[in-house]
Design a protein around this motif. Structure first.
Motif, mmCIF file in Angstrom:
data_model
loop_
_atom_site.group_PDB
_atom_site.id
_atom_site.type_symbol
_atom_site.label_atom_id
_atom_site.label_comp_id
_atom_site.label_asym_id
_atom_site.label_seq_id
_atom_site.Cartn_x
_atom_site.Cartn_y
_atom_site.Cartn_z
ATOM 1 N N ALA A 36 -109.149 59.218 22.228
ATOM 2 C CA ALA A 36 -110.012 59.871 21.076
ATOM 3 C C ALA A 36 -110.689 60.914 22.262
ATOM 4 O O ALA A 36 -111.596 61.840 22.362
ATOM 5 N N GLN A 37 -110.881 60.189 23.027
ATOM 6 C CA GLN A 37 -112.170 60.511 23.950
ATOM 7 C C GLN A 37 -111.367 62.159 24.892
ATOM 8 O O GLN A 37 -111.916 63.041 25.163
ATOM 9 N N GLY A 42 -112.151 62.575 16.432
ATOM 10 C CA GLY A 42 -112.502 60.617 16.694
ATOM 11 C C GLY A 42 -112.175 59.912 16.600
ATOM 12 O O GLY A 42 -110.265 60.671 16.509
ATOM 13 N N GLU A 43 -112.021 58.703 16.416
ATOM 14 C CA GLU A 43 -110.653 57.522 16.476
ATOM 15 C C GLU A 43 -110.566 57.653 15.136
ATOM 16 O O GLU A 43 -109.053 57.478 15.113
ATOM 17 N N ASN A 44 -110.929 57.887 14.428
ATOM 18 C CA ASN A 44 -110.203 57.585 12.897
ATOM 19 C C ASN A 44 -108.848 58.995 12.838
ATOM 20 O O ASN A 44 -108.394 58.765 11.751
#
Length: 251
Positions: A36-37, A42-44
């Motif tokens: 995600a980074q 976002g992680e979702n």
């Protein structure tokens, strides 16, 4: 043109990195937070991208361990063709034998089951009319390979020796041959295949991840008088099987 959803963009990026051998089969992917980074999402979004690739067989999730690149699997060819109806034997067994596997099936039949609305429409009967329902689990070398739920109008076979598809002297010979025993000629079948995701029950029976891609085939057999004599919902996991249609040409 609308912009591609972020999770599809991330799925494409993960596919690219696998195709370019940055990750190879068996490799554990970086954490969702790290991906995600790196991708600025976002992680979702990463979770949805990974779930999509898991359903397509490119990744596999291991509980408590992470997400890994899936090893390529040999897909079993299943041939759909009217010419494969046999006086004895099974097209499924023939398909499995062709790839060196033993084909078999388990079944459970219930008589006098009221037809749900969709099944009634496919069979040309009234909702609630009685049917014979048979649930099948097809196996290759003992492992589940295909599911099928078959419905036949009860009034068609009631009182005959073929009322139970997997019972009596004509058990297991298929719809076409069973109907012939009671004077009904099956002239053709109509199949409607479509891709979708496996539900929880299907995934459990097939030994695949919930949400994995399957091919759902709605098949209906018709008599030469135009009456539907049987309809079935067939579910085949896309990662394990490829479906091929053989079309006979009349001259």
């Amino acid at each position: 043109m609308s912009e591609q959803p972020p999770y599809l963009r991330i799925a494409d990026e993960l596919r690219r990195r696998i195709a370019e051998h940055e990750w190879t089969p068996g490799d554990r992917l970086p954490s969702r937070a790290q991906i995600a980074q790196e991708c600025g999402v976002g992680e979702n979004v990463v979770r949805r991208a990974q779930e999509l690739l898991i359903s397509q067989g490119a990744l596999e999730g291991r509980a408590g361990s992470g997400t890994y690149v899936a090893a390529p699997s040999q897909r079993v060819r299943m041939v759909r063709s009217s010419v494969r109806e046999q006086p004895a034997g099974s097209p499924f067994r023939a398909d499995m034998k062709a790839v060196g596997m033993l084909g078999d099936w388990e079944s459970r039949t219930e008589a006098k089951v009221p037809a749900p609305a969709e099944i009634a429409a496919r069979l040309g009967i009234d909702e609630g009319d009685l049917c014979v329902r048979t649930v099948y689990e097809f196996l290759a070398d003992g492992k589940p390979m295909q599911l099928s739920t078959s419905w036949e109008p009860y009034d068609l076979t009631a009182g005959t020796v073929v009322v139970l598809p997997e019972g009596g002297p004509h058990a297991g010979v298929g719809v076409v041959n069973r109907m012939a025993e009671i004077g009904i000629t099956v002239s053709h079948a109509v199949e409607q295949p479509e891709p979708r995701q496996a539900n929880a029950e299907e995934a459990s029976l097939l030994g695949i991840q919930k949400g994995s891609l399957v091919t759902h085939i709605r098949r209906t057999y018709y008599s030469d008088q135009g009456r539907p004599v049987e309809t079935a919902d067939i579910v085949v996991p896309a990662a394990l099987c490829e479906i091929v249609y053989e079309i006979p040409i009349s001259r």
